[in-house]
Scaffold this motif. Structure first.
Motif, PDB file in Angstrom:
ATOM      1  N   VAL A   1       0.879  -1.171   0.000  1.00 22.92           N
ATOM      2  CA  VAL A   1       0.000   0.000   0.000  1.00 22.92           C
ATOM      3  C   VAL A   1       0.918   1.223   0.000  1.00 22.92           C
ATOM      4  N   LEU A   2       1.015   1.870  -1.151  1.00 22.99           N
ATOM      5  CA  LEU A   2       2.049   2.887  -1.348  1.00 22.99           C
ATOM      6  C   LEU A   2       1.811   4.178  -0.574  1.00 22.99           C
ATOM      7  N   ASP A   3       0.600   4.396  -0.098  1.00 25.28           N
ATOM      8  CA  ASP A   3       0.336   5.565   0.752  1.00 25.28           C
ATOM      9  C   ASP A   3       0.915   5.395   2.152  1.00 25.28           C
ATOM     10  N   LYS A   4       1.264   4.160   2.521  1.00 25.60           N
ATOM     11  CA  LYS A   4       1.607   3.865   3.914  1.00 25.60           C
ATOM     12  C   LYS A   4       2.993   3.279   4.145  1.00 25.60           C
ATOM     13  N   VAL A   5       3.656   2.774   3.123  1.00 22.69           N
ATOM     14  CA  VAL A   5       4.936   2.099   3.352  1.00 22.69           C
ATOM     15  C   VAL A   5       6.112   2.995   2.977  1.00 22.69           C
ATOM     16  N   LYS A   6       7.255   2.651   3.538  1.00 21.50           N
ATOM     17  CA  LYS A   6       8.467   3.432   3.296  1.00 21.50           C
ATOM     18  C   LYS A   6       8.990   3.211   1.878  1.00 21.50           C
ATOM     19  N   LYS A   7       9.440   4.279   1.270  1.00 16.55           N
ATOM     20  CA  LYS A   7      10.005   4.219  -0.078  1.00 16.55           C
ATOM     21  C   LYS A   7      11.178   3.242  -0.138  1.00 16.55           C
ATOM     22  N   GLU A   8      11.978   3.202   0.909  1.00  9.18           N
ATOM     23  CA  GLU A   8      13.145   2.312   0.946  1.00  9.18           C
ATOM     24  C   GLU A   8      12.720   0.848   0.853  1.00  9.18           C
ATOM     25  N   TRP A   9      11.605   0.496   1.507  1.00  6.67           N
ATOM     26  CA  TRP A   9      11.123  -0.882   1.473  1.00  6.67           C
ATOM     27  C   TRP A   9      10.657  -1.253   0.065  1.00  6.67           C
ATOM     28  N   VAL A  10       9.958  -0.333  -0.577  1.00  7.35           N
ATOM     29  CA  VAL A  10       9.480  -0.585  -1.943  1.00  7.35           C
ATOM     30  C   VAL A  10      10.660  -0.710  -2.897  1.00  7.35           C
ATOM     31  N   THR A  11      11.634   0.161  -2.743  1.00 12.02           N
ATOM     32  CA  THR A  11      12.833   0.111  -3.592  1.00 12.02           C
ATOM     33  C   THR A  11      13.554  -1.222  -3.422  1.00 12.02           C
ATOM     34  N   GLU A  12      13.700  -1.667  -2.194  1.00 11.40           N
ATOM     35  CA  GLU A  12      14.369  -2.948  -1.919  1.00 11.40           C
ATOM     36  C   GLU A  12      13.567  -4.119  -2.489  1.00 11.40           C
ATOM     37  N   ALA A  13      12.255  -4.069  -2.369  1.00 17.07           N
ATOM     38  CA  ALA A  13      11.412  -5.139  -2.911  1.00 17.07           C
ATOM     39  C   ALA A  13      11.502  -5.179  -4.436  1.00 17.07           C
ATOM     40  N   LEU A  14      11.483  -4.019  -5.071  1.00 18.08           N
ATOM     41  CA  LEU A  14      11.630  -3.968  -6.530  1.00 18.08           C
ATOM     42  C   LEU A  14      12.975  -4.542  -6.962  1.00 18.08           C
ATOM     43  N   LEU A  15      14.024  -4.187  -6.238  1.00 19.28           N
ATOM     44  CA  LEU A  15      15.357  -4.711  -6.553  1.00 19.28           C
ATOM     45  C   LEU A  15      15.381  -6.233  -6.417  1.00 19.28           C
ATOM     46  N   SER A  16      14.788  -6.756  -5.372  1.00 15.01           N
ATOM     47  CA  SER A  16      14.741  -8.205  -5.173  1.00 15.01           C
ATOM     48  C   SER A  16      13.989  -8.889  -6.303  1.00 15.01           C
ATOM     49  N   ALA A  17      12.844  -8.340  -6.679  1.00 17.06           N
ATOM     50  CA  ALA A  17      12.034  -8.933  -7.747  1.00 17.06           C
ATOM     51  C   ALA A  17      12.766  -8.866  -9.086  1.00 17.06           C
ATOM     52  N   TYR A  18      13.380  -7.745  -9.368  1.00 15.19           N
ATOM     53  CA  TYR A  18      14.146  -7.572 -10.609  1.00 15.19           C
ATOM     54  C   TYR A  18      15.319  -8.551 -10.658  1.00 15.19           C
ATOM     55  N   ASN A  19      16.055  -8.630  -9.568  1.00 10.19           N
ATOM     56  CA  ASN A  19      17.217  -9.533  -9.527  1.00 10.19           C
ATOM     57  C   ASN A  19      16.818 -10.991  -9.689  1.00 10.19           C
ATOM     58  N   GLU A  20      15.661 -11.372  -9.193  1.00 14.88           N
ATOM     59  CA  GLU A  20      15.196 -12.750  -9.328  1.00 14.88           C
ATOM     60  C   GLU A  20      14.962 -13.098 -10.798  1.00 14.88           C
ATOM     61  N   ILE A  21      14.564 -12.130 -11.581  1.00 15.12           N
ATOM     62  CA  ILE A  21      14.372 -12.353 -13.015  1.00 15.12           C
ATOM     63  C   ILE A  21      15.711 -12.346 -13.746  1.00 15.12           C
ATOM     64  N   MET A  22      16.545 -11.388 -13.420  1.00 15.08           N
ATOM     65  CA  MET A  22      17.821 -11.235 -14.121  1.00 15.08           C
ATOM     66  C   MET A  22      18.844 -12.291 -13.722  1.00 15.08           C
ATOM     67  N   TYR A  23      18.846 -12.665 -12.472  1.00 11.24           N
ATOM     68  CA  TYR A  23      19.856 -13.581 -11.934  1.00 11.24           C
ATOM     69  C   TYR A  23      19.194 -14.679 -11.104  1.00 11.24           C
ATOM     70  N   PRO A  24      18.362 -15.518 -11.743  1.00 10.12           N
ATOM     71  CA  PRO A  24      17.646 -16.532 -10.964  1.00 10.12           C
ATOM     72  C   PRO A  24      18.603 -17.494 -10.278  1.00 10.12           C
ATOM     73  N   LYS A  25      18.230 -17.869  -9.065  1.00 13.13           N
ATOM     74  CA  LYS A  25      19.043 -18.819  -8.306  1.00 13.13           C
ATOM     75  C   LYS A  25      18.781 -20.205  -8.862  1.00 13.13           C
ATOM     76  N   LYS A  26      19.831 -20.931  -9.139  1.00 18.11           N
ATOM     77  CA  LYS A  26      19.680 -22.289  -9.642  1.00 18.11           C
ATOM     78  C   LYS A  26      19.490 -23.234  -8.462  1.00 18.11           C
ATOM     79  N   THR A  27      18.542 -24.135  -8.628  1.00 11.46           N
ATOM     80  CA  THR A  27      18.281 -25.108  -7.557  1.00 11.46           C
ATOM     81  C   THR A  27      18.720 -26.487  -8.014  1.00 11.46           C
ATOM     82  N   GLY A  28      18.924 -27.355  -7.066  1.00  8.46           N
ATOM     83  CA  GLY A  28      19.292 -28.732  -7.370  1.00  8.46           C
ATOM     84  C   GLY A  28      20.761 -28.933  -7.686  1.00  8.46           C
ATOM     85  N   ILE A  29      21.582 -27.967  -7.325  1.00 14.63           N
ATOM     86  CA  ILE A  29      23.021 -28.105  -7.595  1.00 14.63           C
ATOM     87  C   ILE A  29      23.703 -28.708  -6.391  1.00 14.63           C
TER      88      ILE A  29
END
Length: 110
Positions: A82-110
């Protein structure tokens, strides 16, 4: 408060990110790859596509204004901010995490 303009700028700041209509939302995806966030103007919320483990961590920060999307996508890590209520830093960090998961997916089963 994070406005639509601010959220759009945050999401588009990641290299290769494109903005596309996504039903009643605005979607943000990495070119040639999948979406990592959406924005809904009518209630100024964003859904950010985290891993389930990251979702747990972000929801602990503010259970009232950061919560799983109430459907099968939420079970996979889609998280409403809810963007009216949460800290910008938290949203920025969440966006970075989501973006990185697409760009640099963690390989499983290694």
């Amino acid at each position: 408060m994070i406005t639509e303009k601010m959220f759009t700028a945050l999401a588009l700041a990641f290299p290769g990110t494109e903005q596309h209509p996504h039903f009643e939302r605005i979607g943000f995806k990495v070119a040639g790859k999948r979406m990592f966030a959406t924005y809904l103007n009518k209630d100024n919320t964003a859904n950010i596509f985290l891993t389930p483990a990251e979702q747990v961590l972000f929801c602990k920060m503010d259970k009232k204004y950061i919560y799983p999307v109430p459907n099968k996508w939420g079970a996979k890590g889609a998280t409403t901010f809810v963007l009216d209520k949460v800290k910008k830093e938290w949203v920025t960090e969440a966006l970075l995490s989501a973006y990185n998961e697409i760009m640099y997916p963690k390989k499983t089963g290694i």
